[in-house]
Motif scaffolding. Structure first.
Motif, PDB file in Angstrom:
ATOM      1  N   THR A 270       0.787  -1.474  -0.079  1.00  0.00           N
ATOM      2  CA  THR A 270      -0.017  -0.158   0.169  1.00  0.00           C
ATOM      3  C   THR A 270       0.853   1.184   0.113  1.00  0.00           C
ATOM      4  O   THR A 270       1.814   1.147   0.548  1.00  0.00           O
ATOM      5  CB  THR A 270      -0.955   0.233   1.334  1.00  0.00           C
ATOM      6  OG1 THR A 270      -0.149   0.543   2.317  1.00  0.00           O
ATOM      7  CG2 THR A 270      -1.609  -1.362   1.344  1.00  0.00           C
ATOM      8  N   ASP A 271       0.383   2.457  -0.488  1.00  0.00           N
ATOM      9  CA  ASP A 271       0.829   3.606  -0.497  1.00  0.00           C
ATOM     10  C   ASP A 271       0.070   4.339   0.536  1.00  0.00           C
ATOM     11  O   ASP A 271      -1.034   4.450   0.685  1.00  0.00           O
ATOM     12  CB  ASP A 271       0.894   4.478  -1.807  1.00  0.00           C
ATOM     13  CG  ASP A 271       1.917   3.671  -2.902  1.00  0.00           C
ATOM     14  OD1 ASP A 271       2.969   3.659  -2.577  1.00  0.00           O
ATOM     15  OD2 ASP A 271       1.558   3.469  -3.966  1.00  0.00           O
ATOM     16  N   CYS A 272       0.940   5.312   1.488  1.00  0.00           N
ATOM     17  CA  CYS A 272       0.211   5.918   2.565  1.00  0.00           C
ATOM     18  C   CYS A 272       0.754   7.152   2.542  1.00  0.00           C
ATOM     19  O   CYS A 272       2.097   7.573   2.321  1.00  0.00           O
ATOM     20  CB  CYS A 272       0.708   5.179   3.628  1.00  0.00           C
ATOM     21  SG  CYS A 272      -0.386   5.880   5.095  1.00  0.00           S
ATOM     22  N   LYS A 273      -0.286   8.301   2.473  1.00  0.00           N
ATOM     23  CA  LYS A 273       0.223   9.587   2.730  1.00  0.00           C
ATOM     24  C   LYS A 273       0.448  10.046   4.168  1.00  0.00           C
ATOM     25  O   LYS A 273      -0.223   9.951   5.002  1.00  0.00           O
ATOM     26  CB  LYS A 273      -0.936  10.597   2.059  1.00  0.00           C
ATOM     27  CG  LYS A 273      -0.609  12.013   2.220  1.00  0.00           C
ATOM     28  CD  LYS A 273       0.395  12.273   1.172  1.00  0.00           C
ATOM     29  CE  LYS A 273       0.566  14.131   0.853  1.00  0.00           C
ATOM     30  NZ  LYS A 273       1.783  14.088   0.258  1.00  0.00           N
ATOM     31  N   HIS A 306       6.038   5.653  -9.428  1.00  0.00           N
ATOM     32  CA  HIS A 306       4.378   5.566  -8.757  1.00  0.00           C
ATOM     33  C   HIS A 306       3.659   6.289  -9.675  1.00  0.00           C
ATOM     34  O   HIS A 306       2.498   5.731 -10.024  1.00  0.00           O
ATOM     35  CB  HIS A 306       4.387   6.307  -7.402  1.00  0.00           C
ATOM     36  CG  HIS A 306       3.121   6.276  -6.914  1.00  0.00           C
ATOM     37  ND1 HIS A 306       2.123   6.761  -7.197  1.00  0.00           N
ATOM     38  CD2 HIS A 306       2.712   5.183  -5.876  1.00  0.00           C
ATOM     39  CE1 HIS A 306       1.123   6.600  -6.530  1.00  0.00           C
ATOM     40  NE2 HIS A 306       1.283   5.491  -5.803  1.00  0.00           N
ATOM     41  N   GLU A 310       0.466   4.452 -11.245  1.00  0.00           N
ATOM     42  CA  GLU A 310      -1.028   4.981 -11.297  1.00  0.00           C
ATOM     43  C   GLU A 310      -1.404   5.208 -12.869  1.00  0.00           C
ATOM     44  O   GLU A 310      -2.552   4.575 -12.957  1.00  0.00           O
ATOM     45  CB  GLU A 310      -0.797   6.412 -10.892  1.00  0.00           C
ATOM     46  CG  GLU A 310      -0.576   6.355  -9.363  1.00  0.00           C
ATOM     47  CD  GLU A 310      -1.798   6.551  -8.639  1.00  0.00           C
ATOM     48  OE1 GLU A 310      -2.993   6.328  -9.263  1.00  0.00           O
ATOM     49  OE2 GLU A 310      -2.037   6.758  -7.474  1.00  0.00           O
ATOM     50  N   ARG A 319      -4.557   2.973  -1.385  1.00  0.00           N
ATOM     51  CA  ARG A 319      -3.895   4.327  -1.108  1.00  0.00           C
ATOM     52  C   ARG A 319      -4.545   4.675   0.294  1.00  0.00           C
ATOM     53  O   ARG A 319      -5.689   4.650   0.276  1.00  0.00           O
ATOM     54  CB  ARG A 319      -4.242   5.420  -2.061  1.00  0.00           C
ATOM     55  CG  ARG A 319      -3.653   5.204  -3.529  1.00  0.00           C
ATOM     56  CD  ARG A 319      -4.284   6.222  -4.450  1.00  0.00           C
ATOM     57  NE  ARG A 319      -4.072   6.040  -5.953  1.00  0.00           N
ATOM     58  CZ  ARG A 319      -4.683   5.099  -6.549  1.00  0.00           C
ATOM     59  NH1 ARG A 319      -6.052   4.508  -6.004  1.00  0.00           N
ATOM     60  NH2 ARG A 319      -4.381   5.058  -7.817  1.00  0.00           N
ATOM     61  N   ASN A 320      -3.597   4.837   1.206  1.00  0.00           N
ATOM     62  CA  ASN A 320      -4.205   5.306   2.739  1.00  0.00           C
ATOM     63  C   ASN A 320      -3.723   6.617   2.838  1.00  0.00           C
ATOM     64  O   ASN A 320      -2.742   7.263   2.215  1.00  0.00           O
ATOM     65  CB  ASN A 320      -3.630   4.388   3.767  1.00  0.00           C
ATOM     66  CG  ASN A 320      -4.299   3.063   3.374  1.00  0.00           C
ATOM     67  OD1 ASN A 320      -5.545   3.136   3.445  1.00  0.00           O
ATOM     68  ND2 ASN A 320      -3.534   1.764   3.500  1.00  0.00           N
ATOM     69  N   ARG A 321      -4.148   7.378   4.080  1.00  0.00           N
ATOM     70  CA  ARG A 321      -3.755   8.439   4.446  1.00  0.00           C
ATOM     71  C   ARG A 321      -3.404   8.259   6.264  1.00  0.00           C
ATOM     72  O   ARG A 321      -4.150   7.471   6.888  1.00  0.00           O
ATOM     73  CB  ARG A 321      -4.763   9.662   4.522  1.00  0.00           C
ATOM     74  CG  ARG A 321      -4.080  11.102   4.979  1.00  0.00           C
ATOM     75  CD  ARG A 321      -4.951  12.037   4.592  1.00  0.00           C
ATOM     76  NE  ARG A 321      -5.211  12.319   3.273  1.00  0.00           N
ATOM     77  CZ  ARG A 321      -4.348  13.214   2.587  1.00  0.00           C
ATOM     78  NH1 ARG A 321      -3.413  13.640   3.334  1.00  0.00           N
ATOM     79  NH2 ARG A 321      -4.414  13.144   1.463  1.00  0.00           N
TER      80      ARG A 321
END
Length: 349
Positions: A270-273, A306, A310, A319-321
């Motif tokens: 996962t990608d996390c902001k 990335h 995308e 995608r998370n924050r």
């Protein structure tokens, strides 16, 4: 939590994303990446390393002179700098910092010195994670236990497991560090065992010499304030970032026969902001999907890679924050694992 679903009518897997063709190979995905994302920049690599050295040095200076009211903020700043150094060592471990292996090894050992983390043991163990990402039986990073595995533990082991998969997740990387990175005799005899042993003994000597010197010159409070508290902040970030990379209620772990490499690396990562300052200090480690597709991409090219992912594979990306609410949700639910149902809570075991 933000999840990309480009075509809701497509055949869905448990993660809510379209099913990947199981004939798809990792090299098929890598062919879609721009070739220049693999090019190393000596300037960017060394600037990243030296910037963290400066930040940690400034943090230590601030801790030494600041009033006690500012210490929590300085501990956070310095510990985050520790984690930034860890990310540089992370590139060294994947040989994406420099072209020469000895440079990667040297910088990796230096960068991990404040973290008292053995470089080669970490490198060897971490490569197991990359080779077996989200494999329920082989991954060594936050993989959950089956209910049957958990029930077979003794009372003490159950307490540790419940704590680390609950609200004490932030201690998980400390347990991982202690369990896996000093026992060189568990490694098959050969070059890797010798490297493992060297790094483990290097860190032991570092602690045996450095800690007494720090205590002799600054007292126990100096040891606690200058090193221990930043080290705990470092492990908070290491535990948290690693947890959020591969753990969500709808992300699957699979056994032999079901595990699929591309699904594990593309869908299972996962990608996390995070806040901008964290992403800058820690060199975009949160841009994680391209790194799991190939460890050959240096940290400063992750965002470009990335963007390409995308464009070509965005419907599969999670995608998370970062938020404590997200951490609370994960640690409320992601406890044990059932091959058919996925994650189960302790109360369901």
């Amino acid at each position: 939590m933000e999840t990309a679903i480009a075509n809701p009518s497509a055949e869905l897997i448990s993660t809510g994303r379209p099913q990947l063709d199981r004939n798809l190979r990792l090299k098929d995905v890598l062919k879609t990446l721009p070739k220049d994302v693999f090019i190393k920049s000596r300037f960017k690599a060394w600037f990243g390393f030296l910037s963290n050295v400066v930040l940690v040095s400034l943090g230590w200076w601030g801790i030494a002179i600041a009033p006690w009211t500012l210490l929590p903020l300085l501990w956070l700043f310095t510990g985050t700098g520790f984690f930034g150094l860890f990310v540089i060592a992370h590139d060294c471990g994947h040989r994406s910092f420099a072209n020469k292996k000895w440079v990667n090894n040297l910088v990796g050992h230096i960068a991990l010195t404040p973290c008292i983390y053995p470089f080669h043991p970490w490198r060897i163990q971490h490569n197991i994670h990359h080779k077996n990402t989200n494999h329920i039986d082989r991954d060594n990073t936050w993989n959950p236990f089956y209910v049957e595995q958990y029930e077979a533990l003794n009372k003490f082991e159950k307490t540790v497991y419940r704590s680390l998969h609950g609200k004490f997740w932030w201690l998980g990387s400390i347990v991982h560090w202690f369990q896996l990175h000093f026992q060189w005799w568990t490694i098959k005899p050969g070059k890797e065992r010798e490297q493992f042993k060297f790094s483990a003994l290097f860190v032991m000597a570092e602690m045996a010499i450095g800690f007494p010197l720090l205590i002799a010159t600054t007292g126990w409070w100096g040891w606690f304030s200058l090193w221990c508290m930043p080290w705990l902040v470092f492990h908070f970030w290491l535990s948290t970032v690693t947890l959020l990379h591969h753990t969500l209620p709808d992300l699957r772990f699979e056994p032999d026969g079901k595990w699929h490499e591309v699904t594990a690396q593309l869908v299972g990562s996962t990608d996390c902001k995070y806040p901008w300052w964290f992403e800058w200090i820690c060199h975009d480690i949160n841009v994680h999907v391209p790194h799991h597709l190939t460890t050959a991409i240096p940290w400063y090219n992750l965002r470009k890679a990335h963007a390409s992912i995308e464009e070509n594979w965005g419907e599969y990306i999670t995608r998370n924050r970062f938020s404590f609410r997200l951490l609370w949700q994960i640690t409320d639910v992601c406890h044990l694992y059932d091959e058919e149902k996925g994650y189960r809570t302790f109360s369901e075991s």
